[in-house]
Design a protein around this motif. Structure first.
Motif, PDB file in Angstrom:
ATOM      1  N   GLU A 174     -13.246 -19.024  99.626  1.00  0.00           N
ATOM      2  CA  GLU A 174     -13.542 -17.762 100.646  1.00  0.00           C
ATOM      3  C   GLU A 174     -15.057 -17.667 100.874  1.00  0.00           C
ATOM      4  O   GLU A 174     -15.657 -17.595 102.225  1.00  0.00           O
ATOM      5  N   ARG A 175     -16.118 -17.710  99.883  1.00  0.00           N
ATOM      6  CA  ARG A 175     -17.440 -17.648 100.158  1.00  0.00           C
ATOM      7  C   ARG A 175     -18.013 -18.855 100.851  1.00  0.00           C
ATOM      8  O   ARG A 175     -18.756 -18.455 101.654  1.00  0.00           O
ATOM      9  N   ASP A 176     -17.587 -20.005 100.618  1.00  0.00           N
ATOM     10  CA  ASP A 176     -17.837 -21.101 101.297  1.00  0.00           C
ATOM     11  C   ASP A 176     -17.235 -21.230 102.502  1.00  0.00           C
ATOM     12  O   ASP A 176     -18.131 -21.731 103.471  1.00  0.00           O
ATOM     13  N   ASP A 227     -25.300   3.553  98.960  1.00  0.00           N
ATOM     14  CA  ASP A 227     -24.063   3.758  99.772  1.00  0.00           C
ATOM     15  C   ASP A 227     -24.179   3.078 100.989  1.00  0.00           C
ATOM     16  O   ASP A 227     -25.101   3.429 101.780  1.00  0.00           O
ATOM     17  N   ALA A 228     -23.196   2.205 101.361  1.00  0.00           N
ATOM     18  CA  ALA A 228     -23.213   1.514 102.663  1.00  0.00           C
ATOM     19  C   ALA A 228     -23.465   2.199 103.887  1.00  0.00           C
ATOM     20  O   ALA A 228     -24.154   2.010 104.871  1.00  0.00           O
ATOM     21  N   TYR A 229     -22.575   3.450 103.754  1.00  0.00           N
ATOM     22  CA  TYR A 229     -22.511   4.256 104.659  1.00  0.00           C
ATOM     23  C   TYR A 229     -23.709   4.714 105.192  1.00  0.00           C
ATOM     24  O   TYR A 229     -24.243   4.924 106.333  1.00  0.00           O
ATOM     25  N   TYR A 274     -18.531  -6.127  89.473  1.00  0.00           N
ATOM     26  CA  TYR A 274     -17.371  -6.900  89.816  1.00  0.00           C
ATOM     27  C   TYR A 274     -17.644  -8.211  90.115  1.00  0.00           C
ATOM     28  O   TYR A 274     -18.762  -8.389  90.673  1.00  0.00           O
ATOM     29  N   PHE A 275     -16.843  -9.221  89.661  1.00  0.00           N
ATOM     30  CA  PHE A 275     -17.009 -10.485  89.948  1.00  0.00           C
ATOM     31  C   PHE A 275     -15.664 -11.256  89.625  1.00  0.00           C
ATOM     32  O   PHE A 275     -15.141 -11.138  88.728  1.00  0.00           O
ATOM     33  N   THR A 276     -15.549 -12.452  90.675  1.00  0.00           N
ATOM     34  CA  THR A 276     -14.409 -13.086  90.534  1.00  0.00           C
ATOM     35  C   THR A 276     -14.610 -14.177  90.930  1.00  0.00           C
ATOM     36  O   THR A 276     -15.135 -14.465  91.966  1.00  0.00           O
ATOM     37  N   MET A 297     -22.426  -5.587 103.069  1.00  0.00           N
ATOM     38  CA  MET A 297     -22.345  -4.196 102.742  1.00  0.00           C
ATOM     39  C   MET A 297     -22.035  -3.971 101.383  1.00  0.00           C
ATOM     40  O   MET A 297     -22.175  -2.644 100.862  1.00  0.00           O
ATOM     41  N   PHE A 298     -21.326  -4.852 100.738  1.00  0.00           N
ATOM     42  CA  PHE A 298     -20.790  -4.377  99.317  1.00  0.00           C
ATOM     43  C   PHE A 298     -21.100  -5.487  98.478  1.00  0.00           C
ATOM     44  O   PHE A 298     -20.182  -6.504  98.166  1.00  0.00           O
ATOM     45  N   ALA A 299     -22.302  -6.046  98.151  1.00  0.00           N
ATOM     46  CA  ALA A 299     -22.734  -7.255  97.707  1.00  0.00           C
ATOM     47  C   ALA A 299     -22.227  -7.425  96.246  1.00  0.00           C
ATOM     48  O   ALA A 299     -22.352  -8.676  95.827  1.00  0.00           O
TER      49      ALA A 299
END
Ligand SMILES: C[S@@+](CC[C@H](N)C(=O)[O-])C[C@H]1O[C@@H](n2cnc3c(N)ncnc32)[C@H](O)[C@@H]1O
Length: 340
Positions: A170-172, A238-240, A162-164, A187-189
Protein backbone atom coordinates in the motif's frame (compact mmCIF):
# COMPACT_ATOMS: atom_id res chain seq x y z
CA UNK A 1 25.84 -43.34 4.22
CA UNK A 2 25.24 -46.61 2.33
CA UNK A 3 21.94 -46.56 0.51
CA UNK A 4 19.97 -48.49 -2.00
CA UNK A 5 20.01 -46.71 -5.37
CA UNK A 6 19.44 -46.90 -9.10
CA UNK A 7 22.43 -46.79 -11.47
CA UNK A 8 21.69 -45.65 -15.03
CA UNK A 9 23.83 -44.23 -17.87
CA UNK A 10 24.02 -40.43 -17.43
CA UNK A 11 22.13 -39.78 -20.67
CA UNK A 12 19.11 -41.67 -19.28
CA UNK A 13 19.44 -40.08 -15.84
CA UNK A 14 16.84 -37.34 -16.12
CA UNK A 15 14.14 -39.66 -17.43
CA UNK A 16 14.88 -42.14 -14.62
CA UNK A 17 14.96 -39.41 -11.97
CA UNK A 18 11.47 -38.25 -13.07
CA UNK A 19 10.06 -41.81 -12.87
CA UNK A 20 11.48 -42.23 -9.35
CA UNK A 21 10.18 -38.81 -8.30
CA UNK A 22 6.70 -39.60 -9.64
CA UNK A 23 6.66 -42.76 -7.53
CA UNK A 24 7.90 -40.79 -4.50
CA UNK A 25 10.77 -43.22 -3.99
CA UNK A 26 13.70 -40.86 -4.66
CA UNK A 27 15.42 -39.84 -1.40
CA UNK A 28 15.81 -36.04 -1.46
CA UNK A 29 18.03 -36.07 1.62
CA UNK A 30 21.05 -37.43 -0.32
CA UNK A 31 23.11 -36.02 -3.20
CA UNK A 32 22.69 -37.67 -6.65
CA UNK A 33 26.14 -38.11 -8.23
CA UNK A 34 27.73 -39.36 -11.44
CA UNK A 35 30.80 -41.58 -11.90
CA UNK A 36 32.28 -43.32 -14.97
CA UNK A 37 29.35 -42.28 -17.19
CA UNK A 38 26.68 -43.51 -14.73
CA UNK A 39 24.26 -41.59 -12.58
CA UNK A 40 23.54 -42.88 -9.04
CA UNK A 41 20.07 -41.97 -7.69
CA UNK A 42 19.43 -42.64 -3.96
CA UNK A 43 16.13 -44.29 -3.02
CA UNK A 44 14.14 -44.49 0.17
CA UNK A 45 13.30 -48.19 -0.42
CA UNK A 46 13.72 -51.09 -2.82
CA UNK A 47 11.85 -50.24 -6.08
CA UNK A 48 8.89 -52.46 -7.02
CA UNK A 49 8.79 -54.36 -10.31
CA UNK A 50 6.21 -51.81 -11.61
CA UNK A 51 8.72 -49.01 -11.10
CA UNK A 52 11.55 -51.05 -12.59
CA UNK A 53 9.43 -51.67 -15.70
CA UNK A 54 9.19 -47.90 -16.26
CA UNK A 55 12.95 -47.37 -15.98
CA UNK A 56 15.39 -47.92 -18.89
CA UNK A 57 16.22 -51.61 -19.33
CA UNK A 58 19.83 -51.03 -18.38
CA UNK A 59 18.91 -49.48 -14.97
CA UNK A 60 20.39 -51.48 -12.09
CA UNK A 61 19.50 -51.58 -8.38
CA UNK A 62 22.69 -51.21 -6.34
CA UNK A 63 23.99 -50.23 -2.93
CA UNK A 64 26.29 -47.23 -2.77
CA UNK A 65 27.78 -44.59 -0.39
CA UNK A 66 25.89 -41.26 -0.60
CA UNK A 67 26.61 -37.81 0.79
CA UNK A 68 23.84 -36.43 3.01
CA UNK A 69 22.40 -33.11 1.81
CA UNK A 70 22.28 -30.31 4.33
CA UNK A 71 18.83 -29.19 3.24
CA UNK A 72 17.43 -26.79 5.81
CA UNK A 73 14.22 -28.07 7.35
CA UNK A 74 11.11 -25.94 6.83
CA UNK A 75 8.72 -24.87 9.59
CA UNK A 76 6.35 -27.55 8.39
CA UNK A 77 9.13 -30.19 8.64
CA UNK A 78 9.86 -29.12 12.22
CA UNK A 79 6.34 -28.45 13.49
CA UNK A 80 3.98 -30.32 11.19
CA UNK A 81 2.16 -27.03 10.52
CA UNK A 82 3.00 -23.49 9.49
CA UNK A 83 2.39 -21.06 12.37
CA UNK A 84 1.05 -17.52 11.86
CA UNK A 85 3.86 -14.99 12.19
CA UNK A 86 5.28 -11.82 10.69
CA UNK A 87 8.80 -10.50 10.64
CA UNK A 88 9.78 -6.97 11.66
CA UNK A 89 13.53 -6.49 11.31
CA UNK A 90 15.12 -9.37 13.20
CA UNK A 91 12.03 -10.01 15.34
CA UNK A 92 9.41 -12.68 14.58
CA UNK A 93 5.98 -11.86 15.96
CA UNK A 94 3.61 -14.78 16.64
CA UNK A 95 0.16 -14.97 18.11
CA UNK A 96 0.12 -15.91 21.78
CA UNK A 97 -0.28 -19.68 22.28
CA UNK A 98 1.23 -20.69 25.65
CA UNK A 99 0.94 -24.42 24.86
CA UNK A 100 3.04 -24.31 21.71
CA UNK A 101 4.98 -21.08 21.85
CA UNK A 102 8.38 -22.43 22.91
CA UNK A 103 8.44 -25.05 20.16
CA UNK A 104 7.26 -22.52 17.58
CA UNK A 105 9.87 -19.99 18.71
CA UNK A 106 12.69 -22.56 18.48
CA UNK A 107 11.55 -23.58 14.99
CA UNK A 108 11.43 -19.94 13.85
CA UNK A 109 14.95 -19.31 15.16
CA UNK A 110 16.16 -22.49 13.41
CA UNK A 111 14.55 -21.80 10.06
CA UNK A 112 15.28 -18.04 9.81
CA UNK A 113 18.91 -17.38 10.78
CA UNK A 114 18.24 -13.61 10.54
CA UNK A 115 15.67 -13.79 13.37
CA UNK A 116 17.18 -13.03 16.76
CA UNK A 117 14.06 -12.63 18.90
CA UNK A 118 10.64 -14.27 18.95
CA UNK A 119 7.79 -12.43 20.65
CA UNK A 120 4.07 -13.06 21.03
CA UNK A 121 1.39 -10.40 20.88
CA UNK A 122 -0.68 -10.43 24.04
CA UNK A 123 -3.12 -7.61 23.25
CA UNK A 124 -4.86 -6.21 20.20
CA UNK A 125 -3.65 -2.96 18.63
CA UNK A 126 -5.19 -0.47 21.05
CA UNK A 127 -5.39 3.07 22.36
CA UNK A 128 -4.80 6.41 20.75
CA UNK A 129 -1.25 5.48 19.76
CA UNK A 130 -2.33 2.15 18.22
CA UNK A 131 0.18 0.05 20.18
CA UNK A 132 0.19 -3.65 21.08
CA UNK A 133 1.59 -5.42 24.10
CA UNK A 134 4.05 -8.29 23.53
CA UNK A 135 5.82 -10.96 25.53
CA UNK A 136 9.36 -12.06 24.65
CA UNK A 137 9.43 -15.84 24.20
CA UNK A 138 12.97 -16.62 23.07
CA UNK A 139 16.18 -15.06 21.83
CA UNK A 140 17.72 -11.66 22.42
CA UNK A 141 15.62 -9.84 25.06
CA UNK A 142 14.79 -6.69 23.12
CA UNK A 143 11.90 -5.29 21.11
CA UNK A 144 14.02 -2.71 19.26
CA UNK A 145 15.08 -3.53 15.73
CA UNK A 146 15.87 -2.14 12.28
CA UNK A 147 13.37 -3.06 9.57
CA UNK A 148 14.18 -2.69 5.87
CA UNK A 149 11.47 -1.96 3.33
CA UNK A 150 11.64 -0.62 -0.25
CA UNK A 151 15.28 0.40 0.26
CA UNK A 152 14.56 2.42 3.45
CA UNK A 153 15.63 1.56 6.99
CA UNK A 154 13.38 1.96 10.03
CA UNK A 155 14.61 1.87 13.60
CA UNK A 156 11.73 1.09 15.94
CA UNK A 157 10.55 -0.43 19.15
CA UNK A 158 7.52 -2.52 18.37
CA UNK A 159 6.16 -1.99 21.91
CA UNK A 160 6.39 1.81 21.79
CA UNK A 161 5.04 2.76 18.36
CA UNK A 162 2.79 1.30 15.69
CA UNK A 163 4.34 -0.53 12.76
CA UNK A 164 3.20 -3.28 10.41
CA UNK A 165 5.02 -4.70 7.38
CA UNK A 166 1.61 -5.69 5.97
CA UNK A 167 1.08 -2.24 4.47
CA UNK A 168 4.26 -2.39 2.43
CA UNK A 169 2.44 -2.76 -0.92
CA UNK A 170 0.00 0.00 0.00
CA UNK A 171 2.84 2.39 0.81
CA UNK A 172 4.40 1.63 -2.55
CA UNK A 173 1.05 2.35 -4.23
CA UNK A 174 0.83 5.78 -2.57
CA UNK A 175 4.46 6.50 -3.48
CA UNK A 176 3.63 5.92 -7.16
CA UNK A 177 1.16 8.85 -7.04
CA UNK A 178 3.59 11.46 -5.71
CA UNK A 179 5.35 13.73 -8.19
CA UNK A 180 8.70 15.49 -7.82
CA UNK A 181 8.22 18.86 -6.14
CA UNK A 182 5.05 17.80 -4.28
CA UNK A 183 4.33 18.75 -0.69
CA UNK A 184 2.96 15.82 1.33
CA UNK A 185 1.42 15.95 4.80
CA UNK A 186 1.38 12.58 6.61
CA UNK A 187 -1.07 13.34 9.44
CA UNK A 188 -0.46 10.09 11.38
CA UNK A 189 3.12 9.26 10.48
CA UNK A 190 4.12 6.82 13.26
CA UNK A 191 7.79 5.89 12.88
CA UNK A 192 7.61 7.12 9.27
CA UNK A 193 7.05 4.28 6.77
CA UNK A 194 5.00 6.48 4.41
CA UNK A 195 6.89 9.73 5.05
CA UNK A 196 10.40 8.33 4.76
CA UNK A 197 9.64 6.29 1.65
CA UNK A 198 8.03 9.26 -0.09
CA UNK A 199 10.75 11.69 0.99
CA UNK A 200 13.45 9.31 -0.22
CA UNK A 201 11.97 8.00 -3.45
CA UNK A 202 9.50 10.50 -4.95
CA UNK A 203 11.52 13.71 -5.23
CA UNK A 204 8.92 15.42 -2.99
CA UNK A 205 9.87 18.96 -2.04
CA UNK A 206 8.71 18.51 1.52
CA UNK A 207 7.06 15.84 3.66
CA UNK A 208 5.47 17.00 6.89
CA UNK A 209 5.34 13.97 9.22
CA UNK A 210 3.02 14.49 12.19
CA UNK A 211 2.44 12.15 15.11
CA UNK A 212 1.11 12.58 18.62
CA UNK A 213 2.96 9.68 20.23
CA UNK A 214 6.24 11.13 21.63
CA UNK A 215 7.98 7.72 21.35
CA UNK A 216 6.95 7.32 17.71
CA UNK A 217 8.32 10.80 17.04
CA UNK A 218 11.71 9.90 18.56
CA UNK A 219 11.98 6.92 16.16
CA UNK A 220 10.61 9.00 13.28
CA UNK A 221 13.35 11.61 13.74
CA UNK A 222 15.98 8.86 14.03
CA UNK A 223 14.68 7.35 10.80
CA UNK A 224 14.91 10.69 9.02
CA UNK A 225 18.57 10.80 10.09
CA UNK A 226 19.20 7.10 9.38
CA UNK A 227 17.96 7.56 5.82
CA UNK A 228 19.86 10.88 5.45
CA UNK A 229 16.82 12.93 4.49
CA UNK A 230 16.63 16.71 4.42
CA UNK A 231 13.07 17.14 3.12
CA UNK A 232 11.13 15.82 6.14
CA UNK A 233 9.68 18.12 8.79
CA UNK A 234 8.95 16.07 11.93
CA UNK A 235 6.10 17.43 14.03
CA UNK A 236 5.09 16.09 17.43
CA UNK A 237 1.49 17.19 17.71
CA UNK A 238 -2.15 16.28 17.53
CA UNK A 239 -2.88 16.44 13.80
CA UNK A 240 -6.00 18.44 14.58
CA UNK A 241 -3.97 21.19 16.22
CA UNK A 242 -1.21 21.18 13.59
CA UNK A 243 -3.62 21.54 10.64
CA UNK A 244 -3.89 25.32 10.59
CA UNK A 245 -0.12 25.68 10.34
CA UNK A 246 -0.19 23.77 7.03
CA UNK A 247 -3.40 25.26 5.61
CA UNK A 248 -3.73 24.99 1.78
CA UNK A 249 -0.21 23.57 1.53
CA UNK A 250 -0.40 19.90 0.52
CA UNK A 251 -0.55 18.17 -2.85
CA UNK A 252 -1.21 14.94 -0.90
CA UNK A 253 -2.62 14.38 2.58
CA UNK A 254 -2.18 10.87 4.04
CA UNK A 255 -4.68 9.86 6.74
CA UNK A 256 -3.54 6.45 7.96
CA UNK A 257 -5.47 6.23 11.24
CA UNK A 258 -8.17 3.85 10.02
CA UNK A 259 -10.48 3.69 13.05
CA UNK A 260 -10.78 7.42 13.59
CA UNK A 261 -9.41 9.21 10.52
CA UNK A 262 -12.97 10.43 9.80
CA UNK A 263 -12.72 12.68 12.86
CA UNK A 264 -9.84 14.48 11.13
CA UNK A 265 -11.44 14.99 7.70
CA UNK A 266 -12.07 18.68 8.25
CA UNK A 267 -8.43 19.42 9.17
CA UNK A 268 -7.34 17.29 6.19
CA UNK A 269 -9.52 19.36 3.87
CA UNK A 270 -7.91 22.49 5.33
CA UNK A 271 -4.40 21.15 4.77
CA UNK A 272 -5.06 20.17 1.13
CA UNK A 273 -4.30 22.64 -1.65
CA UNK A 274 -6.88 23.35 -4.33
CA UNK A 275 -6.67 20.16 -6.44
CA UNK A 276 -4.77 18.24 -3.74
CA UNK A 277 -5.44 14.55 -3.10
CA UNK A 278 -6.51 13.13 0.27
CA UNK A 279 -5.74 9.45 0.93
CA UNK A 280 -8.36 8.52 3.52
CA UNK A 281 -8.23 5.15 5.32
CA UNK A 282 -11.17 3.60 7.12
CA UNK A 283 -12.26 0.31 8.68
CA UNK A 284 -15.69 -0.61 7.43
CA UNK A 285 -18.13 -3.52 7.63
CA UNK A 286 -18.74 -5.23 4.28
CA UNK A 287 -22.44 -4.22 4.39
CA UNK A 288 -21.45 -0.55 4.56
CA UNK A 289 -18.74 -0.60 1.90
CA UNK A 290 -18.03 2.04 0.58
CA UNK A 291 -21.16 4.13 1.35
CA UNK A 292 -20.44 4.42 5.09
CA UNK A 293 -17.06 6.06 4.44
CA UNK A 294 -18.39 8.25 1.62
CA UNK A 295 -21.07 9.62 3.94
CA UNK A 296 -18.40 10.69 6.45
CA UNK A 297 -16.46 12.44 3.67
CA UNK A 298 -19.59 14.21 2.37
CA UNK A 299 -20.45 15.50 5.85
CA UNK A 300 -16.94 16.91 6.34
CA UNK A 301 -17.05 18.57 2.90
CA UNK A 302 -20.36 20.26 3.67
CA UNK A 303 -19.03 21.56 6.98
CA UNK A 304 -15.83 22.81 5.32
CA UNK A 305 -17.60 24.31 2.32
CA UNK A 306 -15.48 22.26 -0.08
CA UNK A 307 -16.33 19.96 -2.92
CA UNK A 308 -14.48 16.81 -3.83
CA UNK A 309 -14.09 14.37 -6.67
CA UNK A 310 -13.56 10.70 -5.80
CA UNK A 311 -10.45 9.41 -7.60
CA UNK A 312 -10.27 5.86 -6.28
CA UNK A 313 -11.75 3.55 -3.67
CA UNK A 314 -10.28 0.17 -2.81
CA UNK A 315 -9.92 -2.55 -0.23
CA UNK A 316 -6.42 -2.45 1.23
CA UNK A 317 -6.68 -5.65 3.27
CA UNK A 318 -9.18 -7.63 5.24
CA UNK A 319 -9.14 -6.48 8.86
CA UNK A 320 -11.44 -8.86 10.76
CA UNK A 321 -14.29 -11.17 9.76
CA UNK A 322 -16.58 -9.09 7.49
CA UNK A 323 -14.50 -5.95 8.07
CA UNK A 324 -12.10 -4.30 5.68
CA UNK A 325 -9.38 -1.70 5.81
CA UNK A 326 -10.19 0.52 2.83
CA UNK A 327 -8.71 3.58 1.17
CA UNK A 328 -10.70 6.32 -0.56
CA UNK A 329 -8.79 8.92 -2.54
CA UNK A 330 -10.40 12.21 -3.41
CA UNK A 331 -9.37 15.48 -4.96
CA UNK A 332 -10.26 18.65 -3.07
CA UNK A 333 -11.84 21.69 -4.74
CA UNK A 334 -12.86 25.05 -3.37
CA UNK A 335 -10.80 26.90 -0.83
CA UNK A 336 -12.17 27.83 2.52
CA UNK A 337 -13.58 31.30 2.92
CA UNK A 338 -11.03 33.47 4.71
CA UNK A 339 -11.98 33.74 8.36
CA UNK A 340 -13.28 37.16 9.47
C1 LIG B 1 -2.24 3.26 12.47
S1 LIG B 1 -0.84 4.15 13.02
C2 LIG B 1 -0.07 4.49 11.45
C3 LIG B 1 1.34 4.91 11.56
C4 LIG B 1 2.07 4.96 10.22
N1 LIG B 1 1.39 5.76 9.26
C5 LIG B 1 2.31 3.58 9.69
O1 LIG B 1 1.84 3.22 8.61
O2 LIG B 1 3.01 2.80 10.35
C6 LIG B 1 -1.55 5.70 13.47
C7 LIG B 1 -0.61 6.69 14.11
O3 LIG B 1 -1.34 7.88 14.40
C8 LIG B 1 -0.90 8.41 15.63
N2 LIG B 1 -1.98 9.28 16.15
C9 LIG B 1 -3.12 8.90 16.78
N3 LIG B 1 -3.90 9.96 17.03
C10 LIG B 1 -3.24 11.05 16.55
C11 LIG B 1 -3.55 12.43 16.48
N4 LIG B 1 -4.66 12.92 17.00
N5 LIG B 1 -2.66 13.24 15.88
C12 LIG B 1 -1.50 12.76 15.36
N6 LIG B 1 -1.16 11.45 15.42
C13 LIG B 1 -2.02 10.60 15.98
C14 LIG B 1 -0.55 7.22 16.47
O4 LIG B 1 0.36 7.55 17.47
C15 LIG B 1 0.01 6.24 15.42
O5 LIG B 1 1.40 6.36 15.34
Amino acid sequence: MRKICIRVPVKMGERSRCVLLDHEILDPGYRIFSSDGYLYIPLIKEPSSIILDQLPECAEVKEQEFEKLNKKPTLEDLLGFVPQYEIVGDIAITESDPENENTVAEALLDVHPSIKTVIASVSPVEGEYRIRKYRIIKGRPTTETIHKEHGCRYFLDITKAYFTPRLSTERDRILSQISPGDVVVDMFAGIGPYSILIAKKSGAKKVVAIDKNPDAVVYLQRNVDLNRLYNVEVVESDAYDAADQYKNSADHVIMNLPHSAHEFLEPALRISKEGGIVHFYDIIHEDEMFEGSLRKIETACKRSNKSIQIRDHRIVRSYAPHQYNICIEFQVHGTEKPSA
